[in-house]
Design a protein around this motif. Sequence first.
Motif, PDB file in Angstrom:
ATOM      1  N   ARG A  54     -42.021 -25.434   1.906  1.00  0.00           N
ATOM      2  CA  ARG A  54     -42.629 -24.814   0.721  1.00  0.00           C
ATOM      3  C   ARG A  54     -43.834 -23.966   1.111  1.00  0.00           C
ATOM      4  O   ARG A  54     -44.040 -22.870   0.575  1.00  0.00           O
ATOM      5  CB  ARG A  54     -43.024 -25.897  -0.287  1.00  0.00           C
ATOM      6  N   ASP A  55     -44.658 -24.464   2.027  1.00  0.00           N
ATOM      7  CA  ASP A  55     -45.828 -23.695   2.462  1.00  0.00           C
ATOM      8  C   ASP A  55     -45.402 -22.414   3.170  1.00  0.00           C
ATOM      9  O   ASP A  55     -46.058 -21.372   3.026  1.00  0.00           O
ATOM     10  CB  ASP A  55     -46.695 -24.544   3.390  1.00  0.00           C
ATOM     11  N   ALA A  58     -44.399 -20.011   0.486  1.00  0.00           N
ATOM     12  CA  ALA A  58     -45.589 -19.583  -0.245  1.00  0.00           C
ATOM     13  C   ALA A  58     -46.391 -18.568   0.552  1.00  0.00           C
ATOM     14  O   ALA A  58     -46.968 -17.639  -0.017  1.00  0.00           O
ATOM     15  CB  ALA A  58     -46.453 -20.803  -0.595  1.00  0.00           C
ATOM     16  N   LEU A  61     -44.821 -15.226   0.132  1.00  0.00           N
ATOM     17  CA  LEU A  61     -45.141 -14.669  -1.190  1.00  0.00           C
ATOM     18  C   LEU A  61     -46.569 -14.146  -1.232  1.00  0.00           C
ATOM     19  O   LEU A  61     -46.837 -13.104  -1.851  1.00  0.00           O
ATOM     20  CB  LEU A  61     -44.941 -15.745  -2.259  1.00  0.00           C
ATOM     21  N   ARG A  62     -47.504 -14.838  -0.582  1.00  0.00           N
ATOM     22  CA  ARG A  62     -48.886 -14.363  -0.567  1.00  0.00           C
ATOM     23  C   ARG A  62     -48.994 -13.018   0.153  1.00  0.00           C
ATOM     24  O   ARG A  62     -49.713 -12.120  -0.299  1.00  0.00           O
ATOM     25  CB  ARG A  62     -49.784 -15.407   0.092  1.00  0.00           C
ATOM     26  N   HIS A  75     -45.788 -13.031  -8.729  1.00  0.00           N
ATOM     27  CA  HIS A  75     -46.237 -13.973  -7.705  1.00  0.00           C
ATOM     28  C   HIS A  75     -46.471 -15.355  -8.303  1.00  0.00           C
ATOM     29  O   HIS A  75     -46.075 -16.377  -7.719  1.00  0.00           O
ATOM     30  CB  HIS A  75     -47.516 -13.442  -7.055  1.00  0.00           C
ATOM     31  N   ILE A  79     -44.393 -18.676  -7.170  1.00  0.00           N
ATOM     32  CA  ILE A  79     -45.122 -19.803  -6.584  1.00  0.00           C
ATOM     33  C   ILE A  79     -44.821 -21.082  -7.361  1.00  0.00           C
ATOM     34  O   ILE A  79     -44.632 -22.168  -6.778  1.00  0.00           O
ATOM     35  CB  ILE A  79     -46.627 -19.512  -6.582  1.00  0.00           C
ATOM     36  N   ASP A  80     -44.746 -20.983  -8.688  1.00  0.00           N
ATOM     37  CA  ASP A  80     -44.411 -22.155  -9.487  1.00  0.00           C
ATOM     38  C   ASP A  80     -43.011 -22.660  -9.146  1.00  0.00           C
ATOM     39  O   ASP A  80     -42.775 -23.876  -9.057  1.00  0.00           O
ATOM     40  CB  ASP A  80     -44.509 -21.798 -10.979  1.00  0.00           C
ATOM     41  N   TYR A  83     -43.027 -24.598  -5.599  1.00  0.00           N
ATOM     42  CA  TYR A  83     -43.545 -25.959  -5.549  1.00  0.00           C
ATOM     43  C   TYR A  83     -42.806 -26.912  -6.492  1.00  0.00           C
ATOM     44  O   TYR A  83     -43.105 -28.094  -6.515  1.00  0.00           O
ATOM     45  CB  TYR A  83     -45.043 -25.957  -5.840  1.00  0.00           C
TER      46      TYR A  83
END
Length: 293
Positions: A54-55, A58, A61-62, A75, A79-80, A83
């Motif tokens: 997941r990280d 993420a 995406l960042r 974004h 992100i929702d 996680y």
Amino acid sequence: MDADNGGRPGPENPPGPLEQQGRRQDRQPVNMTKTATAPPAVAEGDLRASDADRDRVAEILREALAEGRLDPEEHAERIDTVYRAKTMGELEPVIRDLPASGAGRARQDRDAYAPGAGTPGPDQNLVAIFSASARKGRWRAPARINAFALFGSVEIDLTEAVFPQRQVQINVTAVFGSVEIRVPENITLRSSGSGILGSFEVESHDSEDADAPQVVVNGFAVLGSVEARPKRGAWIRDLRDRLRDGHRELRHELREERRERHHQLREDRREWHERLHAERRERRDRFRKGMGG
């Protein structure tokens, strides 16, 4: 073979070797156990996602937000979803239309400090006596850098440098002067120095990558200063600026929307008063006509 005993060999006729081998095979035990079948393999999309997975998504995406590939609303939605995901199959569609920027950035960083086939370059000497000296930009960092500042300033910026070797040693001497060293965040920073009536400040940093180069700062400062610390990448500053600009635009849009709504309420109130006055005037005129008749 004797005919009186039904064709069976008698004591005087022992069985041959082929008949003995057939009898031994008949006496061998039969294996009644069943071969266990392996369970069917789990599809890759059905594997449970870990926190590291997941990280990793993420982070992609960042970086997509920082590069302008996603707006803040997209974004936040993705992100929702990340996680909340439980399997790898739920994570894959989130970044299907995005490049694997995290892996590309990590690969680019590793290539930047990959050891070269050639021999290390000569030492780099930076001297500032009542003046200033700087080394920055895209350059090949040698194995040893010597910096001397006497009533002057020396700046060493390694944030865009290429590291042909895994270790760079920086020897600094600051006498009534200053030496400033900047290194990228993805390397290890060490120090072995002291300040004599001055400051020798090196912010030690350990890289998460075991293959990352190591920068060692040695020396001393006499009535001067030596400073070395990691420098944040440009994409972090861009992300911060983009978020700030996005918040500023959002506040401006909310302010304009509030002003328009207030103006609309005033117009609706004015029209209501005018319509009320017109109805009163009409009733009064009808009343006067009735009294006059």
